[in-house]
Design an enzyme around this catalytic site. Structure first.
Site, PDB file in Angstrom:
ATOM      1  N   SER A  51     -41.458 -50.229 -70.120  1.00 60.53           N
ATOM      2  CA  SER A  51     -40.948 -51.356 -69.332  1.00 60.53           C
ATOM      3  C   SER A  51     -40.404 -52.469 -70.233  1.00 60.53           C
ATOM      4  O   SER A  51     -40.991 -52.791 -71.272  1.00 60.53           O
ATOM      5  CB  SER A  51     -42.095 -51.908 -68.477  1.00 60.53           C
ATOM      6  OG  SER A  51     -41.721 -53.138 -67.920  1.00 60.53           O
ATOM      7  N   LEU A  52     -39.291 -53.055 -69.804  1.00 66.89           N
ATOM      8  CA  LEU A  52     -38.717 -54.185 -70.551  1.00 66.89           C
ATOM      9  C   LEU A  52     -39.368 -55.502 -70.138  1.00 66.89           C
ATOM     10  O   LEU A  52     -39.113 -56.541 -70.737  1.00 66.89           O
ATOM     11  CB  LEU A  52     -37.209 -54.277 -70.276  1.00 66.89           C
ATOM     12  CG  LEU A  52     -36.262 -53.453 -71.153  1.00 66.89           C
ATOM     13  CD1 LEU A  52     -34.834 -53.610 -70.662  1.00 66.89           C
ATOM     14  CD2 LEU A  52     -36.350 -53.861 -72.615  1.00 66.89           C
TER      15      LEU A  52
ATOM     16  N   LYS B 185     -45.247 -50.367 -55.260  1.00 67.62           N
ATOM     17  CA  LYS B 185     -44.666 -51.530 -54.568  1.00 67.62           C
ATOM     18  C   LYS B 185     -45.095 -51.633 -53.099  1.00 67.62           C
ATOM     19  O   LYS B 185     -45.352 -52.731 -52.603  1.00 67.62           O
ATOM     20  CB  LYS B 185     -43.144 -51.514 -54.676  1.00 67.62           C
ATOM     21  CG  LYS B 185     -42.644 -51.828 -56.084  1.00 67.62           C
ATOM     22  CD  LYS B 185     -41.125 -51.905 -56.129  1.00 67.62           C
ATOM     23  CE  LYS B 185     -40.645 -52.180 -57.546  1.00 67.62           C
ATOM     24  NZ  LYS B 185     -39.196 -52.336 -57.635  1.00 67.62           N
TER      25      LYS B 185
ATOM     26  N   ASP C 202     -36.362 -58.453 -56.371  1.00 62.11           N
ATOM     27  CA  ASP C 202     -35.281 -57.524 -56.760  1.00 62.11           C
ATOM     28  C   ASP C 202     -33.922 -57.961 -56.194  1.00 62.11           C
ATOM     29  O   ASP C 202     -32.925 -58.050 -56.912  1.00 62.11           O
ATOM     30  CB  ASP C 202     -35.585 -56.099 -56.270  1.00 62.11           C
ATOM     31  CG  ASP C 202     -36.504 -55.356 -57.233  1.00 62.11           C
ATOM     32  OD1 ASP C 202     -36.613 -55.775 -58.397  1.00 62.11           O
ATOM     33  OD2 ASP C 202     -37.115 -54.353 -56.794  1.00 62.11           O
TER      34      ASP C 202
ATOM     35  N   ALA D 279     -29.659 -45.193 -50.845  1.00 58.65           N
ATOM     36  CA  ALA D 279     -30.475 -45.716 -49.739  1.00 58.65           C
ATOM     37  C   ALA D 279     -31.953 -45.705 -50.106  1.00 58.65           C
ATOM     38  O   ALA D 279     -32.819 -45.592 -49.249  1.00 58.65           O
ATOM     39  CB  ALA D 279     -30.235 -44.884 -48.475  1.00 58.65           C
TER      40      ALA D 279
ATOM     41  N   TYR E 240     -28.948 -49.803 -65.549  1.00 54.71           N
ATOM     42  CA  TYR E 240     -28.691 -50.659 -66.714  1.00 54.71           C
ATOM     43  C   TYR E 240     -28.800 -49.896 -68.038  1.00 54.71           C
ATOM     44  O   TYR E 240     -28.732 -50.488 -69.108  1.00 54.71           O
ATOM     45  CB  TYR E 240     -29.657 -51.853 -66.723  1.00 54.71           C
ATOM     46  CG  TYR E 240     -31.100 -51.464 -66.619  1.00 54.71           C
ATOM     47  CD1 TYR E 240     -31.830 -51.117 -67.740  1.00 54.71           C
ATOM     48  CD2 TYR E 240     -31.732 -51.418 -65.380  1.00 54.71           C
ATOM     49  CE1 TYR E 240     -33.146 -50.724 -67.639  1.00 54.71           C
ATOM     50  CE2 TYR E 240     -33.054 -51.032 -65.264  1.00 54.71           C
ATOM     51  CZ  TYR E 240     -33.753 -50.684 -66.404  1.00 54.71           C
ATOM     52  OH  TYR E 240     -35.058 -50.289 -66.285  1.00 54.71           O
TER      53      TYR E 240
HETATM   54  P1  NAP Z   1     -35.132 -44.141 -55.232  1.00 51.31           P
HETATM   55  O1  NAP Z   1     -35.869 -44.902 -54.194  1.00 51.31           O
HETATM   56  O2  NAP Z   1     -35.712 -42.879 -55.757  1.00 51.31           O
HETATM   57  O3  NAP Z   1     -33.649 -43.835 -54.663  1.00 51.31           O
HETATM   58  C1  NAP Z   1     -32.757 -43.064 -55.403  1.00 51.31           C
HETATM   59  C2  NAP Z   1     -31.391 -43.080 -54.727  1.00 51.31           C
HETATM   60  O4  NAP Z   1     -30.484 -42.384 -55.565  1.00 51.31           O
HETATM   61  C3  NAP Z   1     -31.367 -42.373 -53.371  1.00 51.31           C
HETATM   62  O5  NAP Z   1     -30.407 -42.990 -52.549  1.00 51.31           O
HETATM   63  C4  NAP Z   1     -30.917 -40.975 -53.768  1.00 51.31           C
HETATM   64  O6  NAP Z   1     -30.263 -40.269 -52.728  1.00 51.31           O
HETATM   65  C5  NAP Z   1     -29.900 -41.296 -54.834  1.00 51.31           C
HETATM   66  N1  NAP Z   1     -29.676 -40.166 -55.724  1.00 51.31           N
HETATM   67  C6  NAP Z   1     -30.532 -39.688 -56.661  1.00 51.31           C
HETATM   68  N2  NAP Z   1     -29.968 -38.634 -57.291  1.00 51.31           N
HETATM   69  C7  NAP Z   1     -28.746 -38.451 -56.739  1.00 51.31           C
HETATM   70  C8  NAP Z   1     -27.684 -37.539 -56.967  1.00 51.31           C
HETATM   71  N3  NAP Z   1     -27.782 -36.606 -57.909  1.00 51.31           N
HETATM   72  N4  NAP Z   1     -26.560 -37.666 -56.235  1.00 51.31           N
HETATM   73  C9  NAP Z   1     -26.449 -38.634 -55.300  1.00 51.31           C
HETATM   74  N5  NAP Z   1     -27.417 -39.521 -55.014  1.00 51.31           N
HETATM   75  C10 NAP Z   1     -28.564 -39.436 -55.734  1.00 51.31           C
HETATM   76  O7  NAP Z   1     -34.877 -45.046 -56.530  1.00 51.31           O
HETATM   77  P2  NAP Z   1     -34.693 -46.638 -56.567  1.00 51.31           P
HETATM   78  O8  NAP Z   1     -36.010 -47.281 -56.776  1.00 51.31           O
HETATM   79  O9  NAP Z   1     -33.878 -47.040 -55.395  1.00 51.31           O
HETATM   80  O10 NAP Z   1     -33.869 -46.840 -57.918  1.00 51.31           O
HETATM   81  C11 NAP Z   1     -32.525 -46.413 -58.044  1.00 51.31           C
HETATM   82  C12 NAP Z   1     -32.007 -46.785 -59.424  1.00 51.31           C
HETATM   83  O11 NAP Z   1     -31.940 -48.196 -59.559  1.00 51.31           O
HETATM   84  C13 NAP Z   1     -32.907 -46.320 -60.574  1.00 51.31           C
HETATM   85  O12 NAP Z   1     -32.093 -45.785 -61.574  1.00 51.31           O
HETATM   86  C14 NAP Z   1     -33.573 -47.584 -61.056  1.00 51.31           C
HETATM   87  O13 NAP Z   1     -33.864 -47.545 -62.432  1.00 51.31           O
HETATM   88  C15 NAP Z   1     -32.515 -48.625 -60.761  1.00 51.31           C
HETATM   89  N6  NAP Z   1     -33.074 -49.954 -60.541  1.00 51.31           N
HETATM   90  C16 NAP Z   1     -32.557 -50.988 -61.251  1.00 51.31           C
HETATM   91  C17 NAP Z   1     -33.054 -52.256 -61.058  1.00 51.31           C
HETATM   92  C18 NAP Z   1     -32.505 -53.398 -61.880  1.00 51.31           C
HETATM   93  O14 NAP Z   1     -33.178 -54.421 -61.969  1.00 51.31           O
HETATM   94  N7  NAP Z   1     -31.311 -53.290 -62.413  1.00 51.31           N
HETATM   95  C19 NAP Z   1     -34.079 -52.502 -60.131  1.00 51.31           C
HETATM   96  C20 NAP Z   1     -34.571 -51.415 -59.400  1.00 51.31           C
HETATM   97  C21 NAP Z   1     -34.064 -50.136 -59.610  1.00 51.31           C
HETATM   98  P3  NAP Z   1     -31.112 -39.397 -51.659  1.00 51.31           P
HETATM   99  O15 NAP Z   1     -31.639 -40.375 -50.649  1.00 51.31           O
HETATM  100  O16 NAP Z   1     -30.116 -38.454 -51.124  1.00 51.31           O
HETATM  101  O17 NAP Z   1     -32.212 -38.726 -52.436  1.00 51.31           O
END
Ligand code: NAP
Length: 452
Positions: A20-21, A71, A107, A132, A223
């Site tokens: 974690s950062l 969470k 977030d 989603a 990121y």
């Molecule tokens: P999550 O709840 O597991 O959701 C993942 C999403 O990505 C779902 O919509 C999933 O689609 C889609 N997905 C995964 N693999 C895919 C593929 N091969 N093709 C198309 N769609 C795909 O994860 P999350 O918590 O929302 O996090 C998503 C990303 O955001 C992560 O990489 C995380 O590190 C990043 N993030 C960044 C921040 C930030 O501060 N910048 C904060 C939170 C999260 P399906 O519904 O079809 O499975």
């Protein structure tokens, strides 16, 4: 500021949590604000959140950030939650107010503040979110709360998109709808995990980016790497791009503000951006067999940087290094090595691993330091031999030498490392440990430059 009896404890709970950062971001904010807080990462296994919160109260820990997989559990266990957390049914921040746990979700706020920093106002805008999952929900709720005109959700699994739209529309009637494709967007957001540590984009058809209006903005919440394929594709047709590191920074800033009750100044946020920008290369030098390539690959994989091994580049272009030494001599090899290094030095945000003898020419290190943080990996001769194994024949300068002779060569090289930015002893370290320590030094170095 040193830790003392009055220092207030903060932390992040998750599983895994080791990479974690958040500790870096929060401890930097504590240092730069001069507030007496310290922040640790706590690995809390699934099903252990209730115990963790009992511990939080018993130890008088002031605040915790919460990450995967806790969470929703944090939301359930909090004594009180704010509006954003309630709309999402999830907390990423818990504040201990005299034994009462207040839950927040920063977030979405982080995402909106990162857009604002880039001059992007979401009010009245058509926003299309790819994804989603949990992060998409945070982004979508915050967009609705901030006055977006319309929210379209495109997701691989349609049911999940429908469920998310339903949840948004419950709080913001008729605001969201599911879409099959992207035709019109003021702001197009990747909220999937596609692109994380890879060069994939959730939209791989350039025509989608081309048909958007020129004023459209592309925002990624991934990121790592900083410049994702999604952003590269959007940028190639002239769209304004906002990377995911901003959301990460601002969700931490917003959490720190909840923990301390103080607003974080934008100059401190600037320093956090500079520290995590990764524009500078990380250059690894050291004697043969100190594990430069293995550690370099580990760093690159962990933070999504490009990895370059200058010996591999030379072999690709000129053939085997042992043959070059045999047929054309060391001087010829050193010249092509310098040329390769000159090219590598022009990279931005790459991890560059050098051959063992590259340090012998001072110009090599000088040119790499212009846009690089040069770290020397130091190991004793036993570790070197352990890493190399019986394979000394592939190292022209070790071939046919006894271990004592190799130790002497190592000693003779010592003065050449004086020119590096930092050194790390890897004699007893695993590559993961060395990679983490180098990244810590790198961030500190970038922060130092940002504050100069
Ligand atoms: P999550 O709840 O597991 O959701 C993942 C999403 O990505 C779902 O919509 C999933 O689609 C889609 N997905 C995964 N693999 C895919 C593929 N091969 N093709 C198309 N769609 C795909 O994860 P999350 O918590 O929302 O996090 C998503 C990303 O955001 C992560 O990489 C995380 O590190 C990043 N993030 C960044 C921040 C930030 O501060 N910048 C904060 C939170 C999260 P399906 O519904 O079809 O499975």
């Amino acid at each position: 500021m040193g830790i003392n009896g009055k220092t207030v404890s903060l932390g992040v709970v998750g599983c895994p949590v080791e990479h974690s950062l958040s500790p870096l971001l929060h401890n930097t904010m504590a240092n730069l604000t001069g507030l007496d807080y310290t922040y640790c990462a706590y690995r809390v296994e699934k099903g252990e959140m209730e115990n963790a919160l009992i511990g939080m109260k018993a130890l008088n820990i002031r605040g915790l950030n919460v990450t995967i997989p806790h969470k929703t559990e944090a939301f359930r266990l909090a004594d009180e939650v704010d509006g954003a957390a309630k709309r999402m049914g999830a907390c990423n921040t818990l504040v201990n107010e005299n034994g009462k746990i207040k839950g927040y979700n920063t977030d979405g706020e982080g995402f909106i503040r990162s857009l604002k920093r880039e001059g992007v106002d979401v009010k009245g805008k058509i926003c299309v979110i790819i994804g989603a999952g949990g992060a998409a929900m945070g982004v979508a709720m915050a967009l609705a709360e901030s006055g977006a005109k319309e929210i379209e959700i495109k997701n691989r699994t349609a049911d999940k998109a429908d469920a998310l739209c339903g949840r948004i529309n419950k709080y913001y009637p008729k605001k969201a709808k599911r879409v099959e494709d992207v035709y019109d967007a003021d702001i197009l957001i990747n909220a999937t995990s596609v692109g994380m540590n890879s060069d994939l984009s959730p939209i791989d058809d350039m025509r989608v980016f081309k048909r958007l209006k020129k004023s459209a903005v592309a925002a990624d919440i991934v990121y790592c790497p900083r410049n994702t394929m999604f952003l590269k594709m959007a940028g190639s047709v002239g769209l304004k791009c906002v990377g995911g590191i901003g959301m990460l920074i601002y969700q931490a800033v917003a959490a720190f503000e909840r923990f301390t009750g103080k607003r974080v100044d934008e100059t401190i946020v600037d320093a956090l951006y500079a520290m995590t920008a990764m524009k500078k290369n990380i250059v690894l030098t050291g004697f043969m067999g100190t594990g430069k390539s293995a550690v370099g690959r580990e760093i690159a994989a962990r933070v999504g940087m490009r990895f370059i091994d200058t010996d591999d580049c030379i072999e690709r272009e000129h053939g085997k290094i042992t043959d070059i030494f045999k047929e054309k001599g060391e001087k010829y090899f050193r010249d092509i090595e310098s040329e390769t290094i000159k090219r590598a030095a022009k990279e931005q945000g790459a991890v560059i691993s050098l051959g063992g003898g590259a340090v012998l020419q001072k110009e090599n290190i000088d040119i790499l330091r212009q846009n690089g943080f040069v770290v020397r990996l130091k190991a004793d001769i036993d570790r070197v031999y352990k890493n190399i194994g019986d394979n000394t024949d592939s190292r022209p300068l070790l071939s046919g030498k006894t271990k004592d002779e190799a130790a002497k060569l190592l000693e003779e090289r010592e003065p050449f490392y004086q020119n590096c930015d930092a050194a790390i002893d890897v004699t007893d370290a695993e590559k993961e440990e060395s990679a983490g320590a180098i990244l810590d030094m790198y961030y500190e170095h970038c922060l130092g430059e940002a504050l100069e």
